[in-house]
Structure formats: C-alpha cells, structure tokens
Design a protein around this motif. Structure first.
Motif, PDB file in Angstrom:
ATOM      1  N   SER A 170      -4.182  -2.480 -13.872  1.00  0.00           N
ATOM      2  CA  SER A 170      -3.332  -3.035 -12.575  1.00  0.00           C
ATOM      3  C   SER A 170      -3.248  -4.544 -12.728  1.00  0.00           C
ATOM      4  O   SER A 170      -4.251  -5.252 -13.068  1.00  0.00           O
ATOM      5  CB  SER A 170      -4.024  -2.587 -11.384  1.00  0.00           C
ATOM      6  N   ASP A 179     -12.225  -0.730  -2.554  1.00  0.00           N
ATOM      7  CA  ASP A 179     -12.521  -0.259  -1.077  1.00  0.00           C
ATOM      8  C   ASP A 179     -13.952   0.688  -1.176  1.00  0.00           C
ATOM      9  O   ASP A 179     -13.946   1.544  -1.688  1.00  0.00           O
ATOM     10  CB  ASP A 179     -11.458   0.615  -0.647  1.00  0.00           C
ATOM     11  N   TYR A 238     -14.159   4.544  -0.265  1.00  0.00           N
ATOM     12  CA  TYR A 238     -13.566   5.321  -1.059  1.00  0.00           C
ATOM     13  C   TYR A 238     -14.238   5.016  -2.353  1.00  0.00           C
ATOM     14  O   TYR A 238     -13.923   5.915  -3.616  1.00  0.00           O
ATOM     15  CB  TYR A 238     -11.890   5.279  -1.178  1.00  0.00           C
ATOM     16  N   TYR A 240      -4.885   8.897  -8.136  1.00  0.00           N
ATOM     17  CA  TYR A 240      -3.886   7.868  -8.597  1.00  0.00           C
ATOM     18  C   TYR A 240      -2.857   7.517  -7.543  1.00  0.00           C
ATOM     19  O   TYR A 240      -2.625   6.522  -7.457  1.00  0.00           O
ATOM     20  CB  TYR A 240      -3.137   8.329  -9.857  1.00  0.00           C
ATOM     21  N   ARG A 241      -2.563   8.485  -6.589  1.00  0.00           N
ATOM     22  CA  ARG A 241      -1.711   8.232  -5.506  1.00  0.00           C
ATOM     23  C   ARG A 241      -2.528   7.069  -4.330  1.00  0.00           C
ATOM     24  O   ARG A 241      -2.024   6.246  -4.086  1.00  0.00           O
ATOM     25  CB  ARG A 241      -1.566   9.449  -4.717  1.00  0.00           C
ATOM     26  N   ARG A 242      -3.967   7.580  -4.316  1.00  0.00           N
ATOM     27  CA  ARG A 242      -4.564   6.728  -3.396  1.00  0.00           C
ATOM     28  C   ARG A 242      -4.642   5.273  -4.121  1.00  0.00           C
ATOM     29  O   ARG A 242      -4.376   4.257  -3.251  1.00  0.00           O
ATOM     30  CB  ARG A 242      -6.036   7.296  -3.302  1.00  0.00           C
ATOM     31  N   ALA A 253      -2.276   3.871  -5.982  1.00  0.00           N
ATOM     32  CA  ALA A 253      -1.038   3.266  -5.587  1.00  0.00           C
ATOM     33  C   ALA A 253      -0.684   2.649  -4.241  1.00  0.00           C
ATOM     34  O   ALA A 253      -0.349   1.742  -3.678  1.00  0.00           O
ATOM     35  CB  ALA A 253       0.133   4.092  -6.197  1.00  0.00           C
ATOM     36  N   GLU A 254      -1.247   3.595  -3.344  1.00  0.00           N
ATOM     37  CA  GLU A 254      -1.121   3.393  -1.953  1.00  0.00           C
ATOM     38  C   GLU A 254      -1.939   2.074  -1.569  1.00  0.00           C
ATOM     39  O   GLU A 254      -1.574   1.559  -0.636  1.00  0.00           O
ATOM     40  CB  GLU A 254      -1.700   4.543  -1.131  1.00  0.00           C
ATOM     41  N   MET A 255      -3.088   1.792  -2.314  1.00  0.00           N
ATOM     42  CA  MET A 255      -3.852   0.586  -2.114  1.00  0.00           C
ATOM     43  C   MET A 255      -3.260  -0.496  -2.632  1.00  0.00           C
ATOM     44  O   MET A 255      -3.811  -1.684  -2.646  1.00  0.00           O
ATOM     45  CB  MET A 255      -5.343   1.110  -2.107  1.00  0.00           C
ATOM     46  N   GLY A 256      -2.319  -0.364  -3.409  1.00  0.00           N
ATOM     47  CA  GLY A 256      -1.681  -1.848  -4.155  1.00  0.00           C
ATOM     48  C   GLY A 256      -1.647  -1.682  -5.745  1.00  0.00           C
ATOM     49  O   GLY A 256      -1.209  -2.912  -6.114  1.00  0.00           O
TER      50      GLY A 256
END
Length: 192
Positions: free
Chosen positions: A19, A25, A28, A125-127, A129-132
């Motif tokens: 990334s 975080d 999580y 992977y969605r989590r 992406a949601e976090m940037g």
C-alpha cells in the motif's frame, strides 16, 4: 495504486497488502511495515487451517477436495473458529464460531468451511481498504492451503481478483527477505 497482496493460509489466516498508505489500528491488530517506498499492511485472523485439522486428516482433505464444486456455493454461512474470539477483520473477543448446520456430506461441510475462511479473507482486505490502504489487485498465496486449487477458485470468486500460489510458498521466506532488506538499510545508514 492497485496492489498485490499475500495471504498466508497456515494454522491461521494472515493477510499482507502492498500500500502507498500506512495503516495501523491496534484494535484490529492491523500493522504496517516500511518496504522501500510503500507499506506492507496486514493483520491475522483466528480462522485458518487449525479449524480444518479439527475435523479432517490430511488424507481426508485430499480425498474430499476432489468432490468440491467451487462454482456451486454451498449457501452455508460459516465463520470457522476453534474457540470464541476474533481479532481481525472483526475485533470481537466474544465472536462465536459458526459452523452449523453441519451437512451429512463431509465434502459439502469442507467446502462450507473453505467458503467461510475465504469470506473472512475478503472481509480482511475490505477492512484494509476501508482504512485507506491501496486497492487490491491480485493475491498471492503462501502456506499449506496454497496447494489446494479448488480452494483457490473459491477464494478468487469471493475476492473478485486473481489468486495464485506464490513462487516461494513458505511464509517465512517473505520474513527473511524483509529482514535482509532491513539489514541492508541499516548498513547504508551507518555508511552515510
């Protein structure tokens, strides 16, 4: 930047994504490691191969895999865990395992477990992406589960991106490369 990622399918399921954005975080269990000009962002779920080992031997897994039908979802909504509690992609110490109803056909049960693990991977992977984190483009697979082509098809369907086995299937190989890079960077800083 759309990026590659690596999922390690061992006793637990760990994901790492290249990334351009650092994501951390503690709630999580998400962490980032510097890798040149990008970040290696990831976390680990409590689901994984240890759940499969609870129900099946290696011989059974090989035999039952032949009967899997990745193109025909079971409709089972499993969240495979050995015991209550999840850290990533859901931070819930009380999350209950969900592995019922259990079909009479062991192959259907196995496919339901694999679909559940693939759903957890997709949520991970969605989590990120949601976090940037950068968007997912492709997933390379390491660990024991990488050798199961039918599980790969299930994962590819649920992830919506190409999934393939990594050239170096041992999860420790990537850690060794990161350590080597860190040593080189430290030597370069001392020399400067």
């Amino acid at each position: 930047m759309a990026c590659q990622a690596v999922t390690s399918l061992g006793s637990t399921l760990a994901v790492k994504l290249l990334s351009t954005t650092r994501v951390d975080d503690a709630a999580y269990g998400i962490y980032s490691h510097r890798l040149g000009d990008v970040w290696l962002v990831g976390g680990a779920s409590n689901t994984g191969g240890a759940v499969l080992r609870r129900f099946f031997s290696d011989v059974q897994l090989r035999e039952l895999t032949q009967a899997l039908e990745p193109e025909r979802p079971t409709g089972l909504d499993y969240y495979p865990l050995l015991s209550p509690g999840e850290r990533f992609p859901v931070a819930d110490p009380d999350l209950q395992p969900r592995m019922s109803p259990r079909p009479e056909d062991d192959a259907v049960f196995l496919q339901g477990l694999l679909e559940g693990m693939a759903s957890v991977e997709a949520a991970a992977y969605r989590r990120l992406a949601e976090m940037g984190a950068s968007p997912l483009q492709e997933v390379l697979t390491a660990g024991g589960g990488a050798a199961n082509p039918k599980w790969t098809l299930i994962r590819q369907r649920l992830l919506g991106v190409p999934v393939r086995a990594a050239e170096q299937g041992e999860a420790c190989y990537g850690a060794a490369l990161l350590a080597r890079q860190g040593v080189k960077a430290a030597r370069a800083q001392r020399a400067a």
